[in-house]
Design a protein around this motif. Structure first.
Motif, PDB file in Angstrom:
ATOM      1  N   THR A 141       0.844  -1.192   0.000  1.00 28.69           N
ATOM      2  CA  THR A 141       0.000   0.000   0.000  1.00 28.69           C
ATOM      3  C   THR A 141       0.881   1.245   0.000  1.00 28.69           C
ATOM      4  OG1 THR A 141      -1.666  -1.211   1.246  1.00 28.69           O
ATOM      5  CG2 THR A 141      -1.789   1.182   1.325  1.00 28.69           C
ATOM      6  N   SER A 162      -7.368  -0.291   0.318  1.00 25.25           N
ATOM      7  CA  SER A 162      -6.347  -1.047  -0.385  1.00 25.25           C
ATOM      8  C   SER A 162      -6.516  -2.521  -0.065  1.00 25.25           C
ATOM      9  CB  SER A 162      -4.981  -0.541   0.107  1.00 25.25           C
ATOM     10  OG  SER A 162      -3.936  -1.179  -0.526  1.00 25.25           O
ATOM     11  N   GLY A 163      -6.280  -3.372  -1.054  1.00 21.91           N
ATOM     12  CA  GLY A 163      -6.387  -4.796  -0.788  1.00 21.91           C
ATOM     13  C   GLY A 163      -5.762  -5.631  -1.874  1.00 21.91           C
ATOM     14  N   SER A 164      -5.424  -6.856  -1.480  1.00 23.72           N
ATOM     15  CA  SER A 164      -4.797  -7.784  -2.411  1.00 23.72           C
ATOM     16  C   SER A 164      -5.280  -9.198  -2.121  1.00 23.72           C
ATOM     17  CB  SER A 164      -3.280  -7.721  -2.272  1.00 23.72           C
ATOM     18  OG  SER A 164      -2.666  -8.773  -2.965  1.00 23.72           O
ATOM     19  N   THR A 169      -4.765  -9.315   2.029  1.00 21.87           N
ATOM     20  CA  THR A 169      -4.772  -8.116   2.870  1.00 21.87           C
ATOM     21  C   THR A 169      -5.931  -7.199   2.503  1.00 21.87           C
ATOM     22  OG1 THR A 169      -3.346  -6.903   1.326  1.00 21.87           O
ATOM     23  CG2 THR A 169      -2.256  -8.108   3.118  1.00 21.87           C
ATOM     24  N   HIS A 170      -6.348  -6.437   3.489  1.00 23.37           N
ATOM     25  CA  HIS A 170      -7.312  -5.353   3.297  1.00 23.37           C
ATOM     26  C   HIS A 170      -6.904  -4.267   4.275  1.00 23.37           C
ATOM     27  CE1 HIS A 170     -11.080  -3.332   2.395  1.00 23.37           C
ATOM     28  NE2 HIS A 170     -11.116  -3.026   3.688  1.00 23.37           N
ATOM     29  N   TYR A 171      -6.810  -3.033   3.772  1.00 30.70           N
ATOM     30  CA  TYR A 171      -6.269  -1.949   4.571  1.00 30.70           C
ATOM     31  C   TYR A 171      -7.036  -0.685   4.231  1.00 30.70           C
ATOM     32  CZ  TYR A 171      -2.327   0.773   6.586  1.00 30.70           C
ATOM     33  OH  TYR A 171      -1.529   1.593   7.332  1.00 30.70           O
ATOM     34  N   GLU A 172      -7.485   0.028   5.242  1.00 27.89           N
ATOM     35  CA  GLU A 172      -8.178   1.303   5.046  1.00 27.89           C
ATOM     36  C   GLU A 172      -7.629   2.313   6.034  1.00 27.89           C
ATOM     37  OE1 GLU A 172     -12.493   1.171   5.042  1.00 27.89           O
ATOM     38  OE2 GLU A 172     -12.443  -0.947   4.464  1.00 27.89           O
TER      39      GLU A 172
END
Length: 181
Positions: A141, A162-164, A169-172
């Motif tokens: 990210t 954001s994520g993959s 992963t998941h990111y905020e």
């Protein structure tokens, strides 16, 4: 080939003027670079950095010589060591000018990822003074990029999702005036 991370960056501005200023500066062909350009001296540097002492030692051992510096090795036109010495010299010059030996280290520190955004598109929500960018980033990210944007535009709010799938992963997060939530 990297594991690509999908990103959606929402940029919310207080005024139309702020929005227009930001929009005019942003380039979807090099989003991070349009705000925080990598110094040109870092282009073509080698990563990881080359140990000058080790290079000189290996050159002297292989050629049975007593060279003391990179210039001597460059001038020797040795098929392997001359190019390595040129790269080492370029990395040293980059460090003197920027504090970074190579492009990779600079990108990680300033953008948070190895390369600039790819497959970047934007959509404007003019009624809300908002721009939404969707793009991919390699392996991670671009948190550093968003934090720095927030410092550049302290009255704006930046929200990144954001994520993959590959990285699971998941990111905020949200940034306002350089502050990270």
């Amino acid at each position: 080939m990297p594991n690509w991370v999908m990103n959606e960056l929402t940029c919310i501005f207080q005024t139309k003027e702020e929005l227009d200023t930001f929009k005019n500066k942003a380039n979807t062909e090099g989003l991070y670079n349009s705000f925080f350009p990598m110094p040109s001296v870092l282009e073509g540097t080698r990563c990881p950095d080359i140990s000058v002492e080790k290079l000189i030692l290996e050159y002297n051992q292989e050629t049975n010589s007593t060279s003391m510096g990179l210039t001597e090795i460059i001038n020797s036109n040795h098929p392997r060591f001359s190019d390595l010495a040129k790269n080492a010299l370029k990395n040293q010059q980059a460090f003197i000018e920027t504090g970074y030996h190579d492009w990779y280290s600079w990108n990680l520190t300033n953008w948070g990822v190895k390369w600039d955004a790819v497959r970047c598109t934007s959509k404007e929500l003019s009624d809300f003074n908002t721009l939404v960018y969707t793009f991919d980033s390699p392996w991670g990210t671009p948190e550093h990029f968003v934090r720095q944007l927030s410092s550049l535009y302290p009255d704006a709010t930046f929200e990144l999702v954001s994520g993959s799938i590959e990285n699971d992963t998941h990111y905020e997060f949200t940034c306002c005036d350089g502050n990270f939530e």
